[in-house]
Design an enzyme around this catalytic site. Sequence first.
Site, short mmCIF file in Angstrom:
data_model
loop_
_atom_site.label_atom_id
_atom_site.label_comp_id
_atom_site.label_asym_id
_atom_site.label_seq_id
_atom_site.Cartn_x
_atom_site.Cartn_y
_atom_site.Cartn_z
N ARG A 1 1.06 -1.30 0.05
CA ARG A 1 0.05 0.15 -0.11
C ARG A 1 0.88 1.27 0.20
O ARG A 1 0.54 2.27 -0.62
CB ARG A 1 -0.99 -0.13 1.23
CG ARG A 1 -1.70 1.23 1.51
CD ARG A 1 -2.48 1.00 2.72
NE ARG A 1 -3.29 2.50 3.11
CZ ARG A 1 -2.35 3.33 3.83
NH1 ARG A 1 -1.11 3.37 4.17
NH2 ARG A 1 -3.07 4.48 4.03
N ASP B 1 15.91 -12.15 10.28
CA ASP B 1 16.95 -12.81 10.21
C ASP B 1 17.95 -12.15 9.16
O ASP B 1 18.75 -12.85 8.41
CB ASP B 1 16.86 -14.50 9.76
CG ASP B 1 16.12 -14.70 8.39
OD1 ASP B 1 15.44 -13.57 7.86
OD2 ASP B 1 16.12 -15.84 8.04
N THR C 1 9.85 -10.31 6.43
CA THR C 1 10.02 -11.88 6.73
C THR C 1 9.80 -11.73 8.19
O THR C 1 10.21 -11.19 8.98
CB THR C 1 11.25 -12.41 6.63
OG1 THR C 1 11.45 -13.91 7.17
CG2 THR C 1 12.47 -11.66 6.79
N ARG D 1 13.12 -20.06 11.13
CA ARG D 1 14.02 -20.82 10.09
C ARG D 1 15.42 -21.25 10.98
O ARG D 1 15.26 -21.84 11.97
CB ARG D 1 14.17 -19.94 8.85
CG ARG D 1 12.84 -20.07 8.03
CD ARG D 1 13.15 -19.45 6.73
NE ARG D 1 13.65 -20.44 5.48
CZ ARG D 1 14.14 -20.17 4.43
NH1 ARG D 1 13.84 -18.85 3.90
NH2 ARG D 1 14.35 -21.01 3.58
N VAL E 1 4.01 1.67 -1.04
CA VAL E 1 4.87 1.58 -2.27
C VAL E 1 3.63 2.19 -3.44
O VAL E 1 4.00 3.30 -3.92
CB VAL E 1 5.28 0.08 -2.80
CG1 VAL E 1 5.72 0.36 -4.18
CG2 VAL E 1 6.41 -0.24 -1.66
N VAL E 2 2.32 1.78 -3.44
CA VAL E 2 1.47 2.23 -4.42
C VAL E 2 1.30 3.57 -4.21
O VAL E 2 1.14 4.42 -5.09
CB VAL E 2 0.30 1.27 -4.30
CG1 VAL E 2 -0.75 1.81 -5.40
CG2 VAL E 2 0.66 -0.22 -5.07
N GLY F 1 12.85 -11.61 1.76
CA GLY F 1 13.92 -12.05 2.59
C GLY F 1 15.32 -11.79 1.82
O GLY F 1 15.42 -11.26 0.68
N ASP F 2 16.16 -12.38 2.32
CA ASP F 2 17.69 -12.32 1.87
C ASP F 2 17.64 -12.86 0.32
O ASP F 2 18.33 -12.41 -0.50
CB ASP F 2 18.65 -13.10 2.56
CG ASP F 2 19.51 -12.26 3.60
OD1 ASP F 2 19.48 -10.99 3.40
OD2 ASP F 2 19.81 -12.54 4.68
N GLU G 1 12.55 -23.13 15.55
CA GLU G 1 12.52 -23.89 14.66
C GLU G 1 13.74 -24.56 14.13
O GLU G 1 14.08 -25.75 13.56
CB GLU G 1 11.85 -23.18 13.45
CG GLU G 1 11.58 -23.78 12.01
CD GLU G 1 10.97 -22.94 10.85
OE1 GLU G 1 10.95 -21.79 11.24
OE2 GLU G 1 10.56 -23.71 9.98
N LYS H 1 5.23 -25.55 39.33
CA LYS H 1 4.70 -26.84 38.76
C LYS H 1 4.16 -27.09 37.45
O LYS H 1 4.20 -27.97 36.84
CB LYS H 1 3.34 -26.90 39.63
CG LYS H 1 3.30 -26.90 41.22
CD LYS H 1 3.19 -28.33 41.61
CE LYS H 1 2.83 -28.61 42.97
NZ LYS H 1 4.18 -28.26 43.83
N HIS H 2 4.65 -25.97 36.50
CA HIS H 2 4.49 -26.13 35.42
C HIS H 2 5.68 -25.26 34.55
O HIS H 2 6.23 -24.42 35.25
CB HIS H 2 3.20 -25.67 34.90
CG HIS H 2 3.07 -24.17 34.98
ND1 HIS H 2 2.71 -23.50 36.27
CD2 HIS H 2 3.17 -22.98 34.33
CE1 HIS H 2 2.45 -22.50 36.12
NE2 HIS H 2 2.83 -21.84 34.80
#
Length: 319
Positions: free
Chosen positions: A21, A129, A125, A171, A23-24, A102-103, A222, A214-215
């Site tokens: 948006r 990264d 992204t 990633r 850019v346009v 991305g790259d 990833e 307890k938890h």
Amino acid sequence: MKTIGVLTSGGDAPGMNAAIRAVVRTAITLGMNVKGIRSGYSGLIHDDVIDLDARSVSDIISRGGTMLYTARSKSFMTEEGMMTAVETCKKHGIEGVVVIGGDGSFRGARDLSVRGIPCVGVPGTIDNDIASTEYTIGFDTAMNTAVEMIDKIRDTAQSHHRCSVIEVMGRHAGYIALQVGIATGATAILVPELTVDLESVVKKIIAVEKTGKKHFIIVVAEGVGGVDKIAAYIQEKTGIDSRATVLGHVQRGGNPTVRDRVRATQMGSAAVHLLYNGVGNRVVAYKKGEIVDFDIYEALNMTKSFDEGMLEVAHETAI
Ligand code: ATP
């Protein structure tokens, strides 16, 4: 330049629409025409190009995904593919392209630039990264989605005295895991940038359990993966019922946060101003609170360090 193109490439990220948006509308404000290239570089191979005006991008600032679709195109990466892409640009009078991705997408932008179509990259992204920028469009929304999901998992983990081992996206990078782990009070955060030491994780769980906790939430990037095995290992060594969850693609969707909408708007606008001034082969970046730009070659050769100090803060507070 009289006419520019815009495309989104690689993995989709919330905020890409806000960048399109920007850019346009910036281009139109500056008196230029804009063509939307659909499905990334694939759209330049298959001549999938549409006209865009100010109204074409109405009501997309708040939406995830990308109205131009995205793709990974192998055929673009051949000399023949790139020359076809150049021909498609010429056919539509496209003199410069804003590439949101991305790259990998930036490498494509560099290759198109050297073949006579100046391109400007905008970092889009969820993984954050990209070395040349401290911030990529989609990162904030993805983190907030992951936190929202993990907060829900925490409720059930807490009720059952469980250990939840949760994989978040990123990633090969652990930036999402680091911040999400801190924001959800994870007992341990495992990232690909550092050696994974499951014995230390187990020791920590046992030590913290002795103080009455307890938890447990264990956030796994990833790039480390293997949450099922990690959960099984923790259960075996601690006797605590442990469950694995992979959050997956939910992290790529949803309405972009304020931060993503604003950065996307700033970066999209900056990219168009570069092309308007006849400058190509650049990438837009966010550094120290400012929108800046770099030569693509320079940007692709940069390296990004992992904030180990932040991980230490997480470690010290998760007791
Ligand atoms: P993400 O971080 O979300 O994966 P990305 O832009 O890094 O995004 P890639 O799949 O690496 O995603 O790249 C997207 C597309 O860019 C590729 O499908 C290909 O068309 C083009 N591309 C990638 N690497 C190159 C390269 N070395 N030369 C030319 N084009 C490339």
